[in-house]
Every structure is written in structure tokens, then in C-alpha cells.
Write an enzyme that holds these catalytic residues in place. Structure first.
Site, PDB file in Angstrom:
ATOM      1  N   TRP A  43     -46.843  11.880  37.329  1.00  0.00           N
ATOM      2  CA  TRP A  43     -47.190  12.638  36.132  1.00  0.00           C
ATOM      3  C   TRP A  43     -46.774  11.894  34.869  1.00  0.00           C
ATOM      4  O   TRP A  43     -47.475  11.920  33.854  1.00  0.00           O
ATOM      5  CB  TRP A  43     -46.527  14.011  36.166  1.00  0.00           C
ATOM      6  CG  TRP A  43     -46.782  14.856  34.964  1.00  0.00           C
ATOM      7  CD1 TRP A  43     -47.819  15.721  34.766  1.00  0.00           C
ATOM      8  CD2 TRP A  43     -45.991  14.931  33.761  1.00  0.00           C
ATOM      9  NE1 TRP A  43     -47.739  16.323  33.531  1.00  0.00           N
ATOM     10  CE2 TRP A  43     -46.625  15.857  32.896  1.00  0.00           C
ATOM     11  CE3 TRP A  43     -44.823  14.310  33.334  1.00  0.00           C
ATOM     12  CZ2 TRP A  43     -46.117  16.171  31.636  1.00  0.00           C
ATOM     13  CZ3 TRP A  43     -44.317  14.615  32.077  1.00  0.00           C
ATOM     14  CH2 TRP A  43     -44.955  15.542  31.246  1.00  0.00           C
ATOM     15  N   HIS A  44     -45.638  11.209  34.938  1.00  0.00           N
ATOM     16  CA  HIS A  44     -45.123  10.530  33.752  1.00  0.00           C
ATOM     17  C   HIS A  44     -45.930   9.294  33.370  1.00  0.00           C
ATOM     18  O   HIS A  44     -45.906   8.895  32.202  1.00  0.00           O
ATOM     19  CB  HIS A  44     -43.659  10.145  33.951  1.00  0.00           C
ATOM     20  CG  HIS A  44     -42.704  11.264  33.680  1.00  0.00           C
ATOM     21  ND1 HIS A  44     -42.393  12.217  34.620  1.00  0.00           N
ATOM     22  CD2 HIS A  44     -42.014  11.605  32.557  1.00  0.00           C
ATOM     23  CE1 HIS A  44     -41.539  13.093  34.102  1.00  0.00           C
ATOM     24  NE2 HIS A  44     -41.297  12.740  32.850  1.00  0.00           N
ATOM     25  N   GLY A  45     -46.626   8.693  34.295  1.00  0.00           N
ATOM     26  CA  GLY A  45     -47.395   7.525  33.910  1.00  0.00           C
ATOM     27  C   GLY A  45     -48.087   6.845  35.068  1.00  0.00           C
ATOM     28  O   GLY A  45     -47.649   6.951  36.223  1.00  0.00           O
TER      29      GLY A  45
END
Length: 497
Positions: free
Chosen positions: A317-319
Site C-alpha cells: 500500500w505504501h508504494g
């Protein structure tokens, strides 16, 4: 447009606030906030306002169908969730997938080159939480499109959270009050967040950027650890500062958002860390992924599997980078390991040892998070534990980093990253409205308090401590403005998510 930019502070916010306060009735106020939020979002990437509206519209239609349908509800929710995931996949992960396929199979597929829409991870998750909640309970939805549009696009939390659930603000959209005291508290909270960002995060960020820009041959154990610790402080004050600003802005317009950070660096386990770090994201994954997978109400093996899936997804989700995925799995492995009664730190039964262990895991994890490549992360790890090759050139680099100003800010950042201020406030018997609301056991309790007009909701006697805090906030604002006019270094880490 970011909250710490001059155009937001001196043009957008005051104009929006004045027009909002002058508007009659809640419906007009909501309309003004919606228009302002769409203008806010379109300021940087005007084309992607269409994508935001498509997302809101699709989720509205899905919610409306789920509210009325008696049959095929699983098919509808499945399609709606898939549409949200597809939207996120195309705009955030398509090129990541293509590059990996090319690397593994030697193909020559051309990447899309799509620019990542700002805030897509946040507003997509809010949309999914809405339709899943409506699937679980038909009464959780709304038939009013503008209410859903305001909920998802509301500018204080649109581009970087906290991830707000519709049922947490539904009643506030229809009925909210904003007293002078609540506005003052919101302004004070906003200034605190702005100061975290400009004075602490940016200073730590300049040090971290300097270190991570160095060639591996220019690093040693001292420089590498300074860079790693400064980035750990930068990301905390960057994101918690933004959350403070979002919560403060919400108060200025009558909204009460739940807390998103609760001094995570005081934690003594990774499990505790994730109860205190980015709380809205942790609770989202708990409610919409971990529990549906079975949570901890299954065998130990399946519980471990569920946790690792959640942490893998958290990293992704973060990257769109393997560094983020490994960062998530790094935390997942320690979270799973802590469940064992044979875990070494557990045997020590010592809070200090637990704190040292937790911060070591967090700092090393953030090296993965910050590094542009796995190779760079590996180089940092080598220097952090085996970099004893000191040279005059490295001494010069170190002296350039360790200026008196940087050292002073570093000390302030370390002190303020733990719960020193709340301890002082408790010692003198002071608890403000925000702390009272954080301690509430449920949303309904807060809503009842607001309806009853109790002190925490609409007004109470201002203490001497608060007068001092407001004066300090004013001083901080002056320093923040001076800082804005004297530097161009003002990155925001979570824009990339």
C-alpha cells in the site's frame, strides 16, 4: 497544494474559512466545503479530479444498490471492491508489475508512464470502507451523493489521511457545531502540526537526504546511523504533523477526526508500535482484511498467515517498490515472532530492553522504507554495523551534518517523540478536550456528549495552562512563517502514497 505551503496558509485556508463561516445553514456550508475541497485537489493535478469523481460515483452507485438489494449482494460487493482495487492497481502498480515481468522474463513491455494521482491510496480505501460497511449494514449508507462526495473529498484528510470511515463522520456532516473555543483549539492543533513539519521534520529530512545522497564509500558507522535515525524522526514528525494539521483543520470546520498517532516511539513491542503508528491505516487493515481472513480466532498457523498477509499488503500500500514490501514483511515477521513465549525480549521482561529492541527494528525497517533500491538499503546496513573505516573526508562530512542548530533540533525531536508533554500535563492535573475525546470508548459516547452540550463538546472554562499554550502556538506560528520565507526545502513524504 500542501498544508505547509504559503498559498494554502495565506490564500486558500483564510478564504475558505471566512466564506464557510459566513454561509447560512449546514447544507450551504457543506456545499462550500465540497467545492473548496475539489479546488484544493485540482490545484496540483487538475486532470485527476475526474478520477476522484469517477471513484466517488462508482462507490455511491454500489452503496445505493447494496442498500436496496436483497439478492446478489455478494456479487455487487465483490465487483465494487474489485473496481476499487483495479483503479489502484492501474494507476499505482501497473508499471511496477511491468518492470518486474520484464526483469524476470526478459520481455520488453513498455511501461505506461502513468503519473501517480495524489492521495489515491487514501480516497480509494475510504471508498472501499464505505461500500463494505454498507454491505455489512444497509443503514450505514447515504442516498445523498453530495454527502458521500464531501466525505471522500474533504480537503483536511483527502490527500494524506487520516483514513476516515463514513460512519465516524456521517452525523457530523448533517449536524455539527463549531464554537469559538473549538475553532481556537483547531487552530492551535494545526499550528502544532505545522511546526512539527517545518521545524522538526524538515530539519531532520535535510540531514537524512544528505546521508542518503552519499556514495557508499563516503559512509561510515557514524554517518549511516545518523542518517537512519534522522529519517526515523523525519517521517514521524512529517506524518504525525500532517495528521495534527488535518485534525486541527477538521475542528475549524466542525469535524472531529479520530487520532492517528499516539507516541509510537515509546512502544516496547512491534505489536504496540502498530497500535500507535498510523492508527487509521492499522484499524482499516484490521477491520477489512485481518478479521475477514479469520484474525486470531483460528489456528496459530493461520493467524501467522493472516498477519503476514496484512503486513505484506501494508508494505505494498505504501508504494510500488520491493523496498516497501520488504519493510512491511520485516514488521510482519517480528509481529509474528512476538507471539512466541520463547521470544528473547519477552523473556527479559524489561521495558527498557523492549524499547531498545522495538526502536532498533523500527529504525532498520525505515532504512528499507527510505532507500531507493534494495542495493542502497544493503549498503546502509553494511555501514551501520561494519562501517569502521574512518577517514578525514568522512570526518568533514560528519562535521557538516552536526552543526549546533542540527544538534539542538535533533535533541528536541527525540524528546518530543515520546510522551513527555502528556506526562507533564497529567502531573499538573490538566487534560484538554482532545485528550478527553481520545479516551472515549466509542463514537456513540462522543456523539452523546456533543448532543448533551457537555464541556468537552461545546465549551468549558479555559485554564491558565491553555492561555500559555495559545501564546506558545502564536509564537510558533511566527517562527513557522519566518521558516517558510527563508527556505525552499519543504518535502512531504506521504504524497507518494
Amino acid at each position: 497544494m500542501v498544508f505547509s505551503s504559503a498559498i494554502f496558509l495565506f490564500v486558500f485556508l483564510p478564504l475558505t474559512f471566512l466564506i464557510y463561516r459566513a454561509a447560512p445553514g449546514i447544507k450551504i456550508k457543506n456545499l462550500i466545503l465540497t467545492i473548496a475541497s475539489l479546488i484544493f485537489y485540482s490545484f496540483g493535478q487538475p486532470i485527476y479530479i475526474i478520477l476522484l469523481l469517477i471513484s466517488v460515483t462508482c462507490n455511491y452507485i454500489a452503496g445505493a444498490v447494496l442498500s436496496e438489494a436483497e439478492k446478489h449482494r455478494k456479487l455487487v460487493i465483490g465487483a465494487a471492491v474489485a473496481a476499487n482495487v483495479l483503479l489502484l492497481g492501474v494507476f499505482k502498480y501497473a508499471d511496477f508489475a511491468i518492470n518486474n515481468v520484464n526483469g524476470i522474463f526478459g520481455t520488453g513491455i513498455t511501461p505506461t508512464g502513468i503519473t501517480l494521482p495524489i492521495g489515491i491510496s487514501f480516497y480509494t480505501f475510504q471508498g472501499m470502507s464505505y461500500i463494505i460497511d454498507v454491505y455489512r449494514d444497509k443503514t450505514m449508507g447515504t442516498k445523498n451523493y453530495l454527502k458521500l462526495l464531501l466525505y471522500i473529498s474533504l480537503f483536511p484528510q483527502l490527500i494524506a489521511g487520516p483514513i476516515v470511515k463514513y460512519h465516524d463522520v456521517a452525523s457530523q456532516i448533517d449536524n455539527r457545531k463549531c464554537t469559538m473555543q473549538m475553532t481556537a483549539e483547531g487552530i492551535r492543533r494545526f499550528i502544532i502540526g505545522l511546526s512539527k513539519k517545518l521545524l522538526l521534520s524538515n530539519t531532520m529530512g535535510e540531514i537524512a537526504d544528505t546521508v542518503y545522497a552519499l556514495d557508499g564509500s563516503q559512509l561510515d558507522i557514524r554517518i549511516a546511523w545518523i542518517g537512519a535515525i534522522c529519517y526515523t524522526l523525519q517521517i514521524y514528525f512529517d506524518f504525525s504533523g500532517y495528521s495534527d494539521m488535518a485534525i486541527g483543520l477538521g475542528r475549524m470546520f466542525g469535524f472531529r477526526f479520530l487520532e492517528n498517532f499516539n507516541y509510537p516511539y515509546k512502544s516496547t513491542t512491534i505489536k504496540e508500535f502498530w497500535r500507535r503508528w498510523h492508527i487509521s491505516l492499522s484499524s482499516w487493515f484490521r477491520d477489512y482484511l485481518y478479521i475477514p481472513l479469520g484474525g486470531s480466532y483460528c489456528s496459530k498457523a493461520k493467524t501467522m498467515r493472516n498477519k503476514l498477509i496484512v503486513f505484506f499488503t501494508t508494505g505494498l500500500w505504501h508504494g510500488a517498490n520491493w523496498t516497501f514490501i520488504l519493510w512491511g514483511m520485516w514488521h510482519g515477521l517480528f509481529s509474528v515472532a512476538e507471539e512466541s513465549r520463547h521470544f528473547p525480549v519477552k523473556k527479559l521482561e524489561n521495558r527498557f530492553a523492549g524499547h531498545v529492541y522495538t526502536m532498533l527494528v523500527v529504525i532498520l525497517g525505515f532504512v528499507l522504507f527510505r532507500a531507493a533500491t534494495l542495493s542502497q538499503a544493503g549498503g546502509m546496513f553494511v555501514q551501520m554495523f561494519a562501517g569502521f573505516n574512518f577517514t578525514p573526508e568522512k570526518d568533514l562530512i560528519l562535521s557538516g551534518i552536526l552543526t549546533k542548530t542540527n544538534i539542538a533540533v535533533f535533541i528536541f525531536a527525540v524528546v518530543l517523540s515520546v510522551d513527555l508533554l502528556p506526562r507533564i500535563k497529567r502531573r499538573i492535573g490538566y487534560a484538554d478536550t482532545e485528550e478527553q475525546e481520545t479516551d472515549l470508548d466509542s463514537r456513540s459516547a462522543l456523539q452523546e456528549m456533543q448532543a448533551a452540550g457537555e464541556p468537552g463538546a461545546h465549551g468549558r472554562r479555559i485554564t491558565a495552562f491553555e492561555y500559555v499554550s495559545y501564546a506558545a502556538a502564536l509564537l510558533l506560528l511566527i517562527i513557522d512563517i519566518m521558516n517558510l520565507t527563508s527556505t525552499t526545502f519543504n518535502p512531504f513524504i506521504y504524497f507518494q502514497f
